[in-house]
Design a protein around this motif. Structure first.
Motif, PDB file in Angstrom:
ATOM      1  N   MET A  85       0.822  -1.211   0.000  1.00 39.46           N
ATOM      2  CA  MET A  85       0.000   0.000   0.000  1.00 39.46           C
ATOM      3  C   MET A  85       0.854   1.259   0.000  1.00 39.46           C
ATOM      4  N   SER A  86       1.975   1.199   0.687  1.00 37.55           N
ATOM      5  CA  SER A  86       2.886   2.339   0.694  1.00 37.55           C
ATOM      6  C   SER A  86       3.362   2.655  -0.722  1.00 37.55           C
ATOM      7  N   ARG A  87       3.696   1.598  -1.473  1.00 40.04           N
ATOM      8  CA  ARG A  87       4.152   1.796  -2.860  1.00 40.04           C
ATOM      9  C   ARG A  87       3.034   2.345  -3.740  1.00 40.04           C
ATOM     10  N   LEU A  88       1.782   2.108  -3.343  1.00 42.97           N
ATOM     11  CA  LEU A  88       0.631   2.575  -4.123  1.00 42.97           C
ATOM     12  C   LEU A  88       0.164   3.970  -3.696  1.00 42.97           C
ATOM     13  N   GLY A  89       0.903   4.599  -2.786  1.00 44.61           N
ATOM     14  CA  GLY A  89       0.613   5.989  -2.451  1.00 44.61           C
ATOM     15  C   GLY A  89      -0.318   6.208  -1.281  1.00 44.61           C
ATOM     16  N   VAL A  90      -0.510   5.180  -0.439  1.00 44.81           N
ATOM     17  CA  VAL A  90      -1.360   5.333   0.740  1.00 44.81           C
ATOM     18  C   VAL A  90      -0.583   6.051   1.838  1.00 44.81           C
ATOM     19  N   ASP A  91      -1.201   7.054   2.447  1.00 44.21           N
ATOM     20  CA  ASP A  91      -0.524   7.838   3.483  1.00 44.21           C
ATOM     21  C   ASP A  91      -0.664   7.223   4.876  1.00 44.21           C
ATOM     22  N   LYS A  92      -1.834   6.681   5.183  1.00 41.77           N
ATOM     23  CA  LYS A  92      -2.074   6.092   6.499  1.00 41.77           C
ATOM     24  C   LYS A  92      -2.839   4.789   6.341  1.00 41.77           C
ATOM     25  N   VAL A  93      -2.518   3.826   7.198  1.00 39.47           N
ATOM     26  CA  VAL A  93      -3.289   2.584   7.259  1.00 39.47           C
ATOM     27  C   VAL A  93      -3.808   2.434   8.685  1.00 39.47           C
ATOM     28  N   TYR A  94      -5.133   2.468   8.829  1.00 41.24           N
ATOM     29  CA  TYR A  94      -5.773   2.222  10.119  1.00 41.24           C
ATOM     30  C   TYR A  94      -6.105   0.731  10.190  1.00 41.24           C
ATOM     31  N   VAL A  95      -5.561   0.053  11.190  1.00 42.41           N
ATOM     32  CA  VAL A  95      -5.799  -1.381  11.358  1.00 42.41           C
ATOM     33  C   VAL A  95      -6.727  -1.563  12.550  1.00 42.41           C
ATOM     34  N   MET A  96      -7.966  -1.889  12.254  1.00 41.89           N
ATOM     35  CA  MET A  96      -8.980  -2.095  13.284  1.00 41.89           C
ATOM     36  C   MET A  96      -8.961  -3.551  13.732  1.00 41.89           C
ATOM     37  N   ARG A  97      -8.808  -3.772  15.034  1.00 40.49           N
ATOM     38  CA  ARG A  97      -8.862  -5.124  15.572  1.00 40.49           C
ATOM     39  C   ARG A  97     -10.267  -5.680  15.359  1.00 40.49           C
ATOM     40  N   PHE A  98     -10.349  -6.837  14.673  1.00 39.71           N
ATOM     41  CA  PHE A  98     -11.665  -7.399  14.390  1.00 39.71           C
ATOM     42  C   PHE A  98     -12.090  -8.297  15.537  1.00 39.71           C
ATOM     43  N   THR A  99     -13.068  -7.854  16.287  1.00 35.74           N
ATOM     44  CA  THR A  99     -13.533  -8.547  17.487  1.00 35.74           C
ATOM     45  C   THR A  99     -15.027  -8.848  17.383  1.00 35.74           C
ATOM     46  N   SER A 100     -15.543  -9.597  18.356  1.00 36.30           N
ATOM     47  CA  SER A 100     -16.980  -9.897  18.388  1.00 36.30           C
ATOM     48  C   SER A 100     -17.813  -8.622  18.457  1.00 36.30           C
ATOM     49  N   LYS A 101     -17.380  -7.664  19.272  1.00 34.64           N
ATOM     50  CA  LYS A 101     -18.138  -6.418  19.401  1.00 34.64           C
ATOM     51  C   LYS A 101     -18.196  -5.683  18.071  1.00 34.64           C
ATOM     52  N   LEU A 102     -17.081  -5.630  17.370  1.00 35.75           N
ATOM     53  CA  LEU A 102     -17.078  -4.953  16.074  1.00 35.75           C
ATOM     54  C   LEU A 102     -17.970  -5.688  15.083  1.00 35.75           C
ATOM     55  N   SER A 103     -17.943  -7.005  15.124  1.00 38.97           N
ATOM     56  CA  SER A 103     -18.706  -7.795  14.147  1.00 38.97           C
ATOM     57  C   SER A 103     -20.214  -7.640  14.307  1.00 38.97           C
ATOM     58  N   LYS A 104     -20.655  -7.166  15.467  1.00 38.57           N
ATOM     59  CA  LYS A 104     -22.098  -7.047  15.727  1.00 38.57           C
ATOM     60  C   LYS A 104     -22.642  -5.643  15.447  1.00 38.57           C
ATOM     61  N   LEU A 105     -21.773  -4.721  15.024  1.00 37.91           N
ATOM     62  CA  LEU A 105     -22.230  -3.360  14.745  1.00 37.91           C
ATOM     63  C   LEU A 105     -23.119  -3.324  13.509  1.00 37.91           C
ATOM     64  N   LYS A 106     -24.274  -2.712  13.609  1.00 32.09           N
ATOM     65  CA  LYS A 106     -25.107  -2.489  12.440  1.00 32.09           C
ATOM     66  C   LYS A 106     -24.502  -1.368  11.597  1.00 32.09           C
ATOM     67  N   GLY A 107     -24.957  -1.291  10.354  1.00 27.23           N
ATOM     68  CA  GLY A 107     -24.360  -0.359   9.411  1.00 27.23           C
ATOM     69  C   GLY A 107     -24.286   1.072   9.901  1.00 27.23           C
ATOM     70  N   GLN A 108     -25.392   1.603  10.396  1.00 25.29           N
ATOM     71  CA  GLN A 108     -25.409   2.988  10.860  1.00 25.29           C
ATOM     72  C   GLN A 108     -24.455   3.183  12.044  1.00 25.29           C
ATOM     73  N   SER A 109     -24.426   2.227  12.938  1.00 28.44           N
ATOM     74  CA  SER A 109     -23.536   2.324  14.090  1.00 28.44           C
ATOM     75  C   SER A 109     -22.074   2.264  13.660  1.00 28.44           C
ATOM     76  N   PHE A 110     -21.772   1.426  12.669  1.00 28.61           N
ATOM     77  CA  PHE A 110     -20.395   1.345  12.176  1.00 28.61           C
ATOM     78  C   PHE A 110     -19.951   2.702  11.626  1.00 28.61           C
ATOM     79  N   VAL A 111     -20.820   3.315  10.850  1.00 23.71           N
ATOM     80  CA  VAL A 111     -20.489   4.629  10.291  1.00 23.71           C
ATOM     81  C   VAL A 111     -20.285   5.656  11.404  1.00 23.71           C
ATOM     82  N   ASP A 112     -21.227   5.706  12.352  1.00 24.08           N
ATOM     83  CA  ASP A 112     -21.179   6.727  13.402  1.00 24.08           C
ATOM     84  C   ASP A 112     -20.041   6.508  14.395  1.00 24.08           C
ATOM     85  N   GLU A 113     -19.766   5.231  14.719  1.00 26.68           N
ATOM     86  CA  GLU A 113     -18.847   4.935  15.811  1.00 26.68           C
ATOM     87  C   GLU A 113     -17.452   4.509  15.359  1.00 26.68           C
TER      88      GLU A 113
END
Length: 313
Positions: A85-113
């Motif tokens: 990704m660095s070679r492709l010009g990406v400035d930042k990579v946010y790595v979100m830990r994928f957990t049970s809590k994250l997997s249960k977020l509904k679409g609107q909540s994912f966007v907001d939170e």
């Protein structure tokens, strides 16, 4: 250099960044379809005069949904993914830990939170990207609704190769079948693995074809059993080689799978060296030979085929 930032849900004590274009996806392999998403996001970021960020996940989301019957393996482990990704010009990579809590977020909540913490000006993703709990309309067709005019949305259409969808799962199947030529075609670059050179049984040396035995991390996706034309990087220098992934069936039954590379025109001892291997071409399957001389004769042919392959490229 690309900045890597690790996140955990719920996101707390996080300083909101400047507005940026955010590309979403798991991006395993960073194949041509992924590259199309990143290129479109980069185009948008440059047009807007803002940084390009990627939101991705670790570990693979499958860990939150089902029992694993084997170790997690990746086409591109995180470090390699970020490097591409660095070679492709990406400035930042946010790595979100994928957990049970994250997997249960509904679409609107994912966007907001989650997304809104990244201060997106525009969000870019592939046509089939999902970002919330299953069955909650967490697809790209609903993202603009959830955005509530706070950011723009760009959906990148499917990229295919002769009507064959380019996808990480397709590439994994090609690897398992040894079809590294098709893997290269869909990735846009050769599949690469890493490892450390360790001691083996030294049979190759006795046969006149000494091999580097490569101990590969268990989270990397190796091609299937077979003999391959490869390139191997040692101390920043690349060499041609013929690699064997197999059980050395000529010398016994039920042996463990090993990765051994005969480096062409190379005589140095390299135990302990960290190496990278690029997998270019399937030469043949593993064969149980009737005797040592038959094996030596075949190794000579393999070396000739390897030289011929790279000379023709």
């Amino acid at each position: 250099m690309t900045e890597l930032i690790r996140l955990h849900y719920p996101i707390v004590n996080f300083k909101k960044p400047v507005q940026q274009v955010v590309a979403m996806g798991f991006f395993d392999g960073v194949h041509l379809g992924h590259q199309a998403v990143l290129a479109r996001a980069k185009q948008e970021a440059e047009k807007r005069g803002v940084p390009l960020a990627v939101l991705t996940y670790d570990p693979h989301p499958i860990v939150a949904f089902q029992k694993l019957n084997q170790p997690l393996r990746y086409l591109t482990p995180l470090e390699q993914k970020v490097s591409i990704m660095s070679r492709l010009g990406v400035d930042k990579v946010y790595v979100m830990r994928f957990t049970s809590k994250l997997s249960k977020l509904k679409g609107q909540s994912f966007v907001d939170e989650v997304l809104m913490h990244l201060n997106p000006l525009t969000v870019v993703a592939g046509f089939d990207h999902l970002y919330g709990a299953n069955g909650t309309n967490s697809d790209m067709s609903h993202l603009l609704v959830y955005a509530k005019e706070r950011f723009g949305v760009i959906t990148v259409p499917e990229l295919d190769d002769l009507n064959q969808k380019i996808s990480s799962s397709t590439i994994r199947k090609y690897l398992d079948n040894g079809n590294v030529d098709m893997v290269t075609k869909q990735l846009g670059h050769p599949h690469a693995t890493t490892g450390t050179v360790v001691h083996g049984e030294a049979r190759g040396r006795e046969l006149g074809y000494p091999t580097a035995n490569i101990q590969t991390p268990e989270n990397e996706w190796l091609p299937g059993i077979g003999i391959y034309a490869v390139k191997i990087q040692i101390n920043n220098q690349w060499y041609l080689g013929m690699a064997s992934i197999g059980r050395n069936v000529t010398f016994g039954e039920a042996r463990p799978i090993t990765v051994e590379i005969n480096i062409l025109d190379f005589k140095e001892e390299i135990y302990g060296e960290a190496v990278q291997v690029e997998w270019y071409h399937y030469l043949r399957g593993e064969v149980k030979f009737n005797g040592v001389q038959s094996l030596i004769n075949q190794l000579k042919l393999d070396a000739e085929d390897t030289h011929r392959y790279f000379n023709d490229k």
